[in-house]
Design a protein around this motif. Sequence first.
Motif, short mmCIF file in Angstrom:
data_model
loop_
_atom_site.label_atom_id
_atom_site.label_comp_id
_atom_site.label_asym_id
_atom_site.label_seq_id
_atom_site.Cartn_x
_atom_site.Cartn_y
_atom_site.Cartn_z
N ASP A 47 53.55 19.16 59.33
CA ASP A 47 52.29 19.85 59.51
C ASP A 47 51.98 20.64 58.26
N THR A 48 50.79 21.20 58.20
CA THR A 48 50.38 21.90 56.98
C THR A 48 51.06 23.25 56.84
N SER A 49 51.64 23.78 57.90
CA SER A 49 52.29 25.09 57.80
C SER A 49 53.78 24.98 57.47
N SER A 50 54.24 23.79 57.15
CA SER A 50 55.66 23.60 56.83
C SER A 50 56.01 24.35 55.56
N ALA A 51 57.23 24.86 55.50
CA ALA A 51 57.66 25.61 54.32
C ALA A 51 57.82 24.68 53.11
N ALA A 52 58.13 23.45 53.36
CA ALA A 52 58.30 22.49 52.26
C ALA A 52 57.00 21.69 52.09
N ARG A 53 56.26 21.99 51.07
CA ARG A 53 54.98 21.30 50.82
C ARG A 53 55.19 19.84 50.42
N TRP A 54 56.39 19.48 49.99
CA TRP A 54 56.63 18.10 49.60
C TRP A 54 56.55 17.17 50.79
N ASN A 55 56.76 17.67 52.00
CA ASN A 55 56.60 16.84 53.20
C ASN A 55 55.16 16.37 53.33
N VAL A 56 54.23 17.28 53.15
CA VAL A 56 52.81 16.92 53.25
C VAL A 56 52.43 16.00 52.10
N LEU A 57 52.94 16.29 50.91
CA LEU A 57 52.65 15.44 49.76
C LEU A 57 53.21 14.03 49.97
N GLY A 71 63.53 23.69 54.01
CA GLY A 71 62.20 23.71 54.58
C GLY A 71 62.02 22.78 55.75
#
Length: 109
Positions: free
Chosen positions: A71-81, A10
């Motif tokens: 960013d919020t559209s990243s495939a890996a949601r753990w980055n935002v978390l 991601g």
Amino acid sequence: MSQTPIDGTGVSRGSLKSYLTGFVLALILTAIAFALVMRRGTLSSGVILAGIFVAGIVQILVHLHYFLHLDTSSAARWNVLALVFTLLIMILFVGGTLWIMYTLNYRMM
């Protein structure tokens, strides 16, 4: 229109255009902060501090978007978390430090 490639984890890789855009924005924001400091005789200290604070916050956002690709559209949601958790820890550290310094100042006076 080309999209930035995303690998299996991601993580997106930026293009040369996005890196140059981020670099130019970072230079402009640094120049703004430098110009505010150099105008300290003509501007009030509150305006200078507010301008430096705003330029610093915007520069953090530029670095996160253009260089770290968060960013919020990243495939890996753990980055935002991970970003939200880091911001929470930073707020706790800075807020706790300011609270301790204020309390110590109040008790020492």
